[in-house]
Design a protein around this motif. Sequence first.
Motif, PDB file in Angstrom:
ATOM      1  N   VAL A 278      14.730 107.149  36.449  1.00 16.28           N
ATOM      2  CA  VAL A 278      14.425 107.476  34.936  1.00 16.28           C
ATOM      3  C   VAL A 278      14.132 106.385  34.384  1.00 16.28           C
ATOM      4  CG1 VAL A 278      15.628 108.781  33.441  1.00 16.28           C
ATOM      5  CG2 VAL A 278      16.370 108.502  35.728  1.00 16.28           C
ATOM      6  N   ILE A 279      12.160 106.770  34.233  1.00 20.30           N
ATOM      7  CA  ILE A 279      11.211 105.999  33.214  1.00 20.30           C
ATOM      8  C   ILE A 279      11.288 106.911  31.490  1.00 20.30           C
ATOM      9  CG2 ILE A 279       8.597 104.900  33.206  1.00 20.30           C
ATOM     10  CD1 ILE A 279      10.866 104.349  35.592  1.00 20.30           C
ATOM     11  N   MET A 280      11.404 105.942  30.350  1.00 20.95           N
ATOM     12  CA  MET A 280      11.136 106.379  29.297  1.00 20.95           C
ATOM     13  C   MET A 280      10.055 106.001  28.869  1.00 20.95           C
ATOM     14  SD  MET A 280      13.486 107.049  26.572  1.00 20.95           S
ATOM     15  CE  MET A 280      13.336 105.193  25.339  1.00 20.95           C
ATOM     16  N   VAL A 281       8.884 106.497  27.879  1.00 22.95           N
ATOM     17  CA  VAL A 281       7.988 106.093  27.962  1.00 22.95           C
ATOM     18  C   VAL A 281       7.707 106.909  25.945  1.00 22.95           C
ATOM     19  CG1 VAL A 281       5.475 105.972  27.517  1.00 22.95           C
ATOM     20  CG2 VAL A 281       6.681 105.918  29.786  1.00 22.95           C
ATOM     21  N   ILE A 354      13.890 102.295  33.339  1.00 19.90           N
ATOM     22  CA  ILE A 354      13.117 101.497  32.748  1.00 19.90           C
ATOM     23  C   ILE A 354      12.365 102.105  31.121  1.00 19.90           C
ATOM     24  CG2 ILE A 354      10.840 100.398  33.167  1.00 19.90           C
ATOM     25  CD1 ILE A 354      11.512 100.892  36.517  1.00 19.90           C
ATOM     26  N   ILE A 355      11.841 101.337  30.678  1.00 19.73           N
ATOM     27  CA  ILE A 355      11.154 101.727  29.174  1.00 19.73           C
ATOM     28  C   ILE A 355       9.981 100.849  28.643  1.00 19.73           C
ATOM     29  CG2 ILE A 355      12.044 101.695  26.228  1.00 19.73           C
ATOM     30  CD1 ILE A 355      14.366 102.469  26.970  1.00 19.73           C
ATOM     31  N   GLY A 393      22.757  99.746  28.806  1.00 20.18           N
ATOM     32  CA  GLY A 393      23.026  98.994  30.236  1.00 20.18           C
ATOM     33  C   GLY A 393      21.134  99.725  30.304  1.00 20.18           C
ATOM     34  N   VAL A 394      19.994  99.184  30.022  1.00 21.60           N
ATOM     35  CA  VAL A 394      18.516 100.045  30.277  1.00 21.60           C
ATOM     36  C   VAL A 394      18.185  98.441  31.337  1.00 21.60           C
ATOM     37  CG1 VAL A 394      15.815 100.040  29.686  1.00 21.60           C
ATOM     38  CG2 VAL A 394      17.201 101.510  29.428  1.00 21.60           C
ATOM     39  N   LYS A 395      17.492  98.618  32.854  1.00 17.13           N
ATOM     40  CA  LYS A 395      17.334  97.838  33.597  1.00 17.13           C
ATOM     41  C   LYS A 395      16.346  96.953  33.247  1.00 17.13           C
ATOM     42  CE  LYS A 395      19.240  99.771  38.199  1.00 17.13           C
ATOM     43  NZ  LYS A 395      18.545 100.544  38.819  1.00 17.13           N
TER      44      LYS A 395
END
Length: 609
Positions: A278-281, A354-355, A393-395
């Motif tokens: 799951v990716i956030m931009v 992941i951000i 808890g973002v990796k």
Amino acid sequence: MCYDVLAVFAASIVALLIRFDLNIKSVPFQYMDEVWRALPFMIIVTLVIFWLLRLYSSLWSYAGALEMMYVVSACILDTVVVTVLILLRNWGDMYPVPRSFYILYGLFLFVLVMGCRYSYRGLRVLRNMRRAGVYRRNVLVIGAGDAGNQIIKEINNSRYVKKKVVGVIDDDRNKIGNYIHGAKVVGDRSDILEKVEELHVHEIIIAMPSATQKQIKGILDICKETGCTLKRLPGIYQLVNGDVSVSKLKDVDVNDLLGRDPVTVDLQSIMDYVSRKVIMVTGGGGSIGSELCRQIAAHKPKQLIIVDIYENTTYDVQNELKVRFPELDLVVLIASVRNTNRMNWIFEHYKPEIIYHAAAHKHVPLMEESPNEAIKNNVLGTWKIVQAADRYGVKKFVMISTDKAVNPTNIMGASKRICEMIIQTYNRRSKTDFVAVRFGNVLGSNGSVIPLFKKQIERGGPVTVTHPDIVRYFMTIPEAVSLVLQAGTYAKGGEIFVLDMGEPVKILDLAKNLILLSGHKPDEDIHIIFTGLRPGEKLYEEMLMDEEGMQDTANNLIHVGRPIELDEEKFMQQLEELKEYVVTEPEDIREYVKKIVPTYHPELAGENK
């Protein structure tokens, strides 16, 4: 088919006449009788063979080498079958017709069938030339290889392409003086300027897809002086895929004049890194953010979340990704990174792993006029999203930084330097790996100098340059984003990755090249004026502070700056004070920012230290 019936008849009679010196009276009766009796069978056999080999289902106005092979094969097969047919009909008679009849029949059938079909194509070419008339643009093709051959062939054959190839340029001396589809190879690159004038060339097509960027730049440095429209094939993959055509040509732009090969990355490492996650931009509607979304989407994430405050560009990116990646699980959210409750809800609801944090105010002169907004959005926005990443808890958290954070002379650069300090501080306190990636200017980004120059040239000038000596590092948006993604695979936490931007480029040279590529002459057709350095601007940008040092990674275009030691407790206290102070809308936040960032020297803006 009617013509082919006549062709079989004519080939049969002519084959006998040739055998007997064109004297019909000397042709023995039994030979003529056998041909007449066999003729119906010969016609049926010919029509069936021609139908099976597609001679009645081809568009002969576009006939090429493949259609010629079909004609040759059909005529050979027809001759063999006719020979067997006649011999079987006269079993026991060794020579029902002269032996030369079979060869002559096949030869004349081929000539008649070929002549009819290819004369149609020839008439079409002549008709197109007549229709185009004076409207055809004279074209000089650079490159006498496979790509050049295909481009010239299409220009000659298409009724829709109003161009005429008047010459070809190639550095292979053995090709000079030869012809490609009627176009003469007139010289090598040293002859370009002379031949453009001599042949009254309007347009130059660079058909060198396998050439390096350095080789292309050498050609372009000559061509841009001609005033001709310049077009080129984008890359060698099109030649490999057989996808070389006039429609694939693109205008030469300033990217081609940087003179370096495109940046390459290890795509597999990126794939392994982002796929099924799951990716956030944040800032996903901007220049960098949107390209991040495109490249991430191509690597099959579990879910892609786009967060941006500006709805218009975000809407465009959403529509583009839906079309290009229909299987993508895409979430698009309008939100401000400064809104604590909104960020917490997003993190709690979607649980990003992941951000990529690209949301920021970036325009230096605008931020000099509104320094409080630079701090609120860049510093406080980054701080809030960093806190949310830690809490949920973002990796991995990758922040987009800038070379303007090094020894900053403007508030935008200083705000980004504080963001880097936040990243390094929280990395020591959190299980999340926080990193920053620092690079210079990207060509063609929103608000960058290239789009501005293009608009000024379209209006007829003048083109405005702040200072004749100002230089910047440049990279294309896709290149920068590819390196950002790969830097993320190297991240272990706390690093400031620095992208190798190549050699710095003078902005004045960019302006001149763009004017030349637009078919104008600098300071004659389009004038260049110098407006003076803008607030907060300096003549050059640096990529690292002296104390950071430099370490290499597996990719020689990505380096790591050693973290600078700082008093974290003091820094966190200063952040708290800054948060309270900036909302009071102080007259000048710069003095307080200088306490946090000792290397921030606004008084040095414009100086070349």
